[in-house]
Design an enzyme around this catalytic site. Structure first.
Site, PDB file in Angstrom:
ATOM      1  N   PRO A  83       0.806  -1.224   0.000  1.00  0.00           N
ATOM      2  CA  PRO A  83       0.000   0.000   0.000  1.00  0.00           C
ATOM      3  C   PRO A  83       0.839   1.273   0.000  1.00  0.00           C
ATOM      4  CG  PRO A  83      -0.099  -1.077   2.143  1.00  0.00           C
ATOM      5  CD  PRO A  83       0.580  -2.030   1.211  1.00  0.00           C
ATOM      6  N   GLU A 143       1.860  -7.786   9.219  1.00  0.00           N
ATOM      7  CA  GLU A 143       2.008  -6.340   9.389  1.00  0.00           C
ATOM      8  C   GLU A 143       2.858  -5.699   8.307  1.00  0.00           C
ATOM      9  OE1 GLU A 143       1.436  -2.613  10.956  1.00  0.00           O
ATOM     10  OE2 GLU A 143       0.401  -4.504  11.377  1.00  0.00           O
TER      11      GLU A 143
END
Length: 245
Positions: free
Chosen positions: A89, A116
């Protein structure tokens, strides 16, 4: 083209890679799609691929060893270094222009993460590109990589039935595609624009160019350089504004 996908969930790709254009592209030998479970490269006795982050914090981080070893294995017989694409992202936002760039490569490797994040050494020493398909977060990189693979493979020679199709797609020219119509010419009183039935190819092409511009101006004006319009495009804008009054 050869495309390798590094993932912890290889089964996710079975349906997508076995249908439609991606299936046909493989049958035509235009592309080789190879899905690799990088957990198989873990040297940990439990085949763990993640660990707690140094310094503390929430979530788990993908360790570098399985990714490094998997990529080493995939490139060992290649003289030319492939593009190694990290689905992330934080990466560059994906565009049609990026798809066209990647379609010129011989070998792509996609790294699909979970948890994560990634150990930063993967970014620094393995990856050549970081790509995001939008400003949102997915559970993993698998779905995003499928989107990119589909958009790249359809651009390869002889994959689509009509070689002009990818050239005229929305965004390929920097603008949205013009409207399309098919039979019947009159459906429930809704008629196809007369120019498309005229047989005049020049008039049809002019109509399509204007409608492409009109649709882009109304829906995605950010794609237009409004400070560098041609005289014809300036006229179109005035006509469009009058239509909306």
């Amino acid at each position: 083209m050869k495309i390798d996908i590094l993932t912890l969930f290889p089964e996710m790709f079975t349906g997508v890679f076995g249908e439609s254009i991606l299936k046909k592209a493989q049958e035509k030998n235009a592309v080789s799609l190879n899905v690799v479970n990088f957990r198989n490269y873990s040297t940990n006795k439990h085949q763990n691929v993640d660990d707690y982050p140094y310094g503390g914090g929430a979530g788990m981080v993908l360790t570098p060893q399985p990714i490094f070893d998997a990529v080493d294995e995939l490139v060992k017989d290649h003289t030319r270094k492939p593009r190694v694409i990290l689905m992330c992202p934080q990466g560059e936002k994906y565009t049609q222009q990026k798809a066209e760039e990647l379609a010129k490569e011989d070998h792509l490797i996609f790294v699909c993460g979970h948890y994560e994040g990634y150990d930063e050494r993967i970014r620094e020493f393995v990856v050549t590109d970081e790509i995001s398909i939008g400003d949102f977060v997915l559970t993993g990189g698998e779905l995003a990589s499928m989107v990119i693979v589909d958009s790249v493979v359809r651009l390869l020679p002889n994959v689509l039935g009509n070689e002009d199709s990818p050239i005229k797609d929305s965004h390929s020219s920097g603008r949205l595609e013009h409207p399309h119509y098919t039979r019947p010419a009159n459906f429930r009183g809704m008629e196809v624009p007369a120019v498309l039935l005229s047989g005049n190819h020049q008039k049809i092409e002019n109509w399509r160019e204007r409608e492409s511009f009109r649709r882009t101006f109304l829906r995605r004006p950010d794609l237009l350089d409004l400070n560098n319009l041609s005289d014809r495009e300036k006229v179109w804008i005035e006509e469009i504004k009058k239509e909306l009054e």
